[in-house]
Write an enzyme that holds these catalytic residues in place. Structure first.
Site, PDB file in Angstrom:
ATOM      1  N   ARG A 184     -96.659  17.610  40.222  1.00  0.00           N
ATOM      2  CA  ARG A 184     -96.270  18.640  40.930  1.00  0.00           C
ATOM      3  C   ARG A 184     -96.810  18.622  42.125  1.00  0.00           C
ATOM      4  O   ARG A 184     -96.702  19.608  42.885  1.00  0.00           O
ATOM      5  CB  ARG A 184     -96.307  19.783  40.190  1.00  0.00           C
ATOM      6  CG  ARG A 184     -97.738  20.446  39.973  1.00  0.00           C
ATOM      7  CD  ARG A 184     -97.821  21.450  38.940  1.00  0.00           C
ATOM      8  NE  ARG A 184     -97.119  22.550  39.313  1.00  0.00           N
ATOM      9  CZ  ARG A 184     -97.065  23.792  38.484  1.00  0.00           C
ATOM     10  NH1 ARG A 184     -98.072  23.834  37.503  1.00  0.00           N
ATOM     11  NH2 ARG A 184     -96.456  24.771  38.764  1.00  0.00           N
ATOM     12  N   ALA A 233     -95.336  30.855  24.724  1.00  0.00           N
ATOM     13  CA  ALA A 233     -95.516  32.037  23.800  1.00  0.00           C
ATOM     14  C   ALA A 233     -95.949  33.263  24.829  1.00  0.00           C
ATOM     15  O   ALA A 233     -95.522  34.293  24.751  1.00  0.00           O
ATOM     16  CB  ALA A 233     -96.460  31.719  22.903  1.00  0.00           C
ATOM     17  N   GLY A 239    -102.463  38.061  17.703  1.00  0.00           N
ATOM     18  CA  GLY A 239    -101.613  39.119  18.472  1.00  0.00           C
ATOM     19  C   GLY A 239    -102.181  39.600  19.679  1.00  0.00           C
ATOM     20  O   GLY A 239    -102.452  38.889  20.697  1.00  0.00           O
ATOM     21  N   ALA A 240    -102.223  40.825  20.206  1.00  0.00           N
ATOM     22  CA  ALA A 240    -102.441  41.252  21.317  1.00  0.00           C
ATOM     23  C   ALA A 240    -103.170  42.896  21.489  1.00  0.00           C
ATOM     24  O   ALA A 240    -103.101  43.569  20.307  1.00  0.00           O
ATOM     25  CB  ALA A 240    -101.185  41.387  22.093  1.00  0.00           C
ATOM     26  N   ASP A 277     -95.483  33.822  28.053  1.00  0.00           N
ATOM     27  CA  ASP A 277     -94.300  34.269  28.974  1.00  0.00           C
ATOM     28  C   ASP A 277     -93.439  35.184  28.050  1.00  0.00           C
ATOM     29  O   ASP A 277     -93.044  36.231  28.637  1.00  0.00           O
ATOM     30  CB  ASP A 277     -93.900  33.061  29.616  1.00  0.00           C
ATOM     31  CG  ASP A 277     -94.606  32.034  30.261  1.00  0.00           C
ATOM     32  OD1 ASP A 277     -95.685  32.525  30.647  1.00  0.00           O
ATOM     33  OD2 ASP A 277     -94.607  30.931  30.181  1.00  0.00           O
ATOM     34  N   ASN A 309     -89.563  31.214  32.674  1.00  0.00           N
ATOM     35  CA  ASN A 309     -89.419  31.482  31.247  1.00  0.00           C
ATOM     36  C   ASN A 309     -89.254  33.058  31.126  1.00  0.00           C
ATOM     37  O   ASN A 309     -88.516  33.657  30.212  1.00  0.00           O
ATOM     38  CB  ASN A 309     -90.785  31.169  30.527  1.00  0.00           C
ATOM     39  CG  ASN A 309     -90.964  29.591  30.484  1.00  0.00           C
ATOM     40  OD1 ASN A 309     -90.058  28.950  30.566  1.00  0.00           O
ATOM     41  ND2 ASN A 309     -92.417  29.386  30.422  1.00  0.00           N
ATOM     42  N   LYS A 315    -103.689  38.876  25.521  1.00  0.00           N
ATOM     43  CA  LYS A 315    -102.917  38.185  24.463  1.00  0.00           C
ATOM     44  C   LYS A 315    -103.859  37.290  23.838  1.00  0.00           C
ATOM     45  O   LYS A 315    -104.931  36.766  24.496  1.00  0.00           O
ATOM     46  CB  LYS A 315    -102.152  37.035  25.312  1.00  0.00           C
ATOM     47  CG  LYS A 315    -101.022  37.607  26.055  1.00  0.00           C
ATOM     48  CD  LYS A 315    -100.060  36.494  26.819  1.00  0.00           C
ATOM     49  CE  LYS A 315    -100.988  35.830  27.953  1.00  0.00           C
ATOM     50  NZ  LYS A 315    -100.325  34.899  28.831  1.00  0.00           N
ATOM     51  N   GLU A 365     -92.814  31.826  35.268  1.00  0.00           N
ATOM     52  CA  GLU A 365     -91.795  32.718  35.641  1.00  0.00           C
ATOM     53  C   GLU A 365     -90.459  32.541  35.510  1.00  0.00           C
ATOM     54  O   GLU A 365     -89.774  33.487  35.121  1.00  0.00           O
ATOM     55  CB  GLU A 365     -92.013  33.011  37.393  1.00  0.00           C
ATOM     56  CG  GLU A 365     -93.362  33.119  37.871  1.00  0.00           C
ATOM     57  CD  GLU A 365     -94.249  31.766  38.042  1.00  0.00           C
ATOM     58  OE1 GLU A 365     -93.510  30.746  37.727  1.00  0.00           O
ATOM     59  OE2 GLU A 365     -95.303  31.827  38.229  1.00  0.00           O
ATOM     60  N   SER A 413    -105.089  36.097  28.954  1.00  0.00           N
ATOM     61  CA  SER A 413    -106.190  35.815  27.862  1.00  0.00           C
ATOM     62  C   SER A 413    -107.288  36.694  28.119  1.00  0.00           C
ATOM     63  O   SER A 413    -107.611  37.122  29.179  1.00  0.00           O
ATOM     64  CB  SER A 413    -106.389  34.539  27.543  1.00  0.00           C
ATOM     65  OG  SER A 413    -106.897  34.001  28.587  1.00  0.00           O
TER      66      SER A 413
HETATM   67  P1  ADP Z   1    -100.565  31.920  25.796  1.00  0.00           P
HETATM   68  O1  ADP Z   1     -99.322  30.935  25.645  1.00  0.00           O
HETATM   69  O2  ADP Z   1    -100.435  32.440  27.484  1.00  0.00           O
HETATM   70  O3  ADP Z   1    -101.911  31.219  25.852  1.00  0.00           O
HETATM   71  P2  ADP Z   1    -100.824  33.311  23.523  1.00  0.00           P
HETATM   72  O4  ADP Z   1    -101.162  32.076  22.814  1.00  0.00           O
HETATM   73  O5  ADP Z   1    -101.732  34.357  23.352  1.00  0.00           O
HETATM   74  O6  ADP Z   1    -100.377  33.376  24.896  1.00  0.00           O
HETATM   75  O7  ADP Z   1     -99.290  33.677  22.752  1.00  0.00           O
HETATM   76  C1  ADP Z   1     -98.854  35.059  23.217  1.00  0.00           C
HETATM   77  C2  ADP Z   1     -98.395  35.735  22.073  1.00  0.00           C
HETATM   78  O8  ADP Z   1     -97.554  35.036  21.372  1.00  0.00           O
HETATM   79  C3  ADP Z   1     -99.499  36.147  21.075  1.00  0.00           C
HETATM   80  O9  ADP Z   1     -99.822  37.424  21.537  1.00  0.00           O
HETATM   81  C4  ADP Z   1     -98.740  36.350  19.872  1.00  0.00           C
HETATM   82  O10 ADP Z   1     -98.239  37.600  19.395  1.00  0.00           O
HETATM   83  C5  ADP Z   1     -97.579  35.257  19.910  1.00  0.00           C
HETATM   84  N1  ADP Z   1     -97.967  34.147  19.428  1.00  0.00           N
HETATM   85  C6  ADP Z   1     -98.822  33.103  19.903  1.00  0.00           C
HETATM   86  N2  ADP Z   1     -99.077  32.026  18.843  1.00  0.00           N
HETATM   87  C7  ADP Z   1     -98.817  32.476  17.831  1.00  0.00           C
HETATM   88  C8  ADP Z   1     -98.713  32.045  16.299  1.00  0.00           C
HETATM   89  N3  ADP Z   1     -99.239  30.780  16.031  1.00  0.00           N
HETATM   90  N4  ADP Z   1     -98.027  32.852  15.484  1.00  0.00           N
HETATM   91  C9  ADP Z   1     -97.468  33.996  15.737  1.00  0.00           C
HETATM   92  N5  ADP Z   1     -97.505  34.773  17.107  1.00  0.00           N
HETATM   93  C10 ADP Z   1     -97.857  33.645  17.805  1.00  0.00           C
HETATM   94  O1  KDG Z   2     -96.221  29.250  30.101  1.00  0.00           O
HETATM   95  C1  KDG Z   2     -95.706  27.876  30.232  1.00  0.00           C
HETATM   96  C2  KDG Z   2     -95.993  27.304  31.221  1.00  0.00           C
HETATM   97  O2  KDG Z   2     -97.316  26.554  31.183  1.00  0.00           O
HETATM   98  C3  KDG Z   2     -95.060  25.908  31.744  1.00  0.00           C
HETATM   99  O3  KDG Z   2     -93.666  26.304  31.686  1.00  0.00           O
HETATM  100  C4  KDG Z   2     -95.363  25.180  33.000  1.00  0.00           C
HETATM  101  O4  KDG Z   2     -95.671  27.172  34.456  1.00  0.00           O
HETATM  102  C5  KDG Z   2     -96.173  26.266  34.102  1.00  0.00           C
HETATM  103  C6  KDG Z   2     -97.407  25.667  34.342  1.00  0.00           C
HETATM  104  O5  KDG Z   2     -97.766  25.823  35.500  1.00  0.00           O
HETATM  105  O6  KDG Z   2     -98.259  25.142  33.718  1.00  0.00           O
END
Ligand code: ADP
Ligand code: KDG
Length: 313
Positions: A103, A253, A228-229, A255, A36, A223, A34, A191
């Site tokens: 934590r 990423a 992408g998304a 967040d 972030n 995500k 949050e 996800s």
């Molecule tokens: P989380 O960190 O919650 O697992 P994701 O990995 O799906 O989320 O990443 C969130 C977004 O960040 C993706 O939808 C994409 O747009 C971008 N992103 C994540 N990884 C990459 C990557 N390797 N290259 C480019 N964009 C990325």
């Molecule tokens: O989304 C990034 C988080 O994983 C990190 O900053 C820490 O909030 C967090 C968690 O609980 O994993």
């Protein structure tokens, strides 16, 4: 300016350059899903507030200082005798990272519904919540459910990022609580697996999205990492590709994506533009060490439009 509020637990993340068992240098970052989002929105020029409980310790001071430097409002942050939480992010190999939390019984877990009432004042234009907070403690769970309920009652739009954390609770526990959190949210992000948890009958992404939309959620956004998304609005299903960037640190990423998506929505942009802004912020996040350090200011949003390896003179 509309005020966007988030609440949850902030942590100090300590990132290693190799196996933790070997020791060596650690870099210190303010983190927490949050937090972030709050920083990302403030960088884009929004009035953004973060609420939560920090330890009355040096780490709590560090987080407050980081948020102040990023122009995130922390008026309603409470301090507590319990310690501020720590999270180690171990670069075990260049490809494999591991997270270790310190934590348990942290200050952040002491969040209560009373903290929420102080935070959700009249300026509130949007509230962002995550599925991490209800996994922290009974009090934190009550607080975050109370926050969502307050938004429903006052017709304040809110968003939820499912952010399932398997080290904090089981899938069964999460599946019981999450529908109470996401009900009536304007935007639910996760996800595909996380969205299925929030919609227990929905096994596939499509089925989960359909179930969430039927429960009164406005938009469901999946995500998909480097793919992408995808957004489901009930009327449309839209895809957006990730930006081709070199990933240095993918934590945070999601967040960044969330903040990008929400910011474009608050700007009145359509769903395609929201997805694009989400992916854009995600791309900025993965290019830099730390959850949010690399995120753009509003005047930097077009930096990735030119090709890679570009020096802007
Ligand atoms: P989380 O960190 O919650 O697992 P994701 O990995 O799906 O989320 O990443 C969130 C977004 O960040 C993706 O939808 C994409 O747009 C971008 N992103 C994540 N990884 C990459 C990557 N390797 N290259 C480019 N964009 C990325
Ligand atoms: O989304 C990034 C988080 O994983 C990190 O900053 C820490 O909030 C967090 C968690 O609980 O994993």
């Amino acid at each position: 300016a509309p005020r966007i509020v988030t609440l949850g637990e902030a942590l100090v993340s300590l990132r290693s350059v190799g196996p933790l068992t070997i020791g060596g240098p650690l870099s210190m970052h303010a983190a927490g899903a949050e937090l972030n989002v709050a920083v990302a929105l403030a960088r884009l020029g929004y009035a953004s507030s973060w609420g939560g409980v920090l330890g009355d310790d040096e780490l709590g001071e560090f987080i407050l200082r980081s948020l102040a430097a990023e122009r995130v409002d922390t008026t309603h942050v409470r301090r507590d005798t319990r310690p501020t939480a720590i999270m180690f992010l171990e670069a075990r190999t260049p490809e494999v990272s591991r997270i270790f939390y310190h934590r348990k019984d942290s200050a952040g877990a002491r969040l209560s519904p009373h903290d929420v009432d102080r935070l959700l004042d009249r300026d509130l234009a949007w509230l962002h919540l995550t599925g991490i907070t209800p996994a922290l403690s009974e009090g934190a769970r009550a607080a975050v459910l109370h926050a969502a309920q307050t938004c429903r009652r006052r017709s304040v739009p809110f968003s939820v990022d499912v952010n399932f954390r398997s080290k904090l609770w089981s899938e069964q526990e999460a599946a019981e609580v999450l529908p109470w959190l996401t009900e009536g949210a304007e935007v639910v992000i996760g996800s595909p697996e996380e969205l299925a948890l929030a919609a227990p009958a929905g096994k596939t992404l499509e089925a989960a999205a359909e179930e969430l939309l039927a429960s009164g959620v406005g938009e469901v956004v999946a995500k998909l990492g480097a793919a992408g998304a995808r957004a489901f609005t009930g009327r449309h299903v839209l895809d957006a590709p990730a930006f081709p960037v070199r990933a240095v640190d993918t934590v945070g990423a999601g967040d960044a994506f969330t903040a990008g998506y929400l910011s474009a929505r608050l700007d009145g942009e359509d769903v395609a533009a929201r997805l694009r802004r989400g992916c854009l912020l995600g791309a900025f996040a993965v290019g830099h060490l730390g959850d949010w350090e690399g995120l753009p200011r509003r005047d930097e949003l077009d930096l990735l439009d030119r090709g890679p390896g570009e020096t802007h003179r």
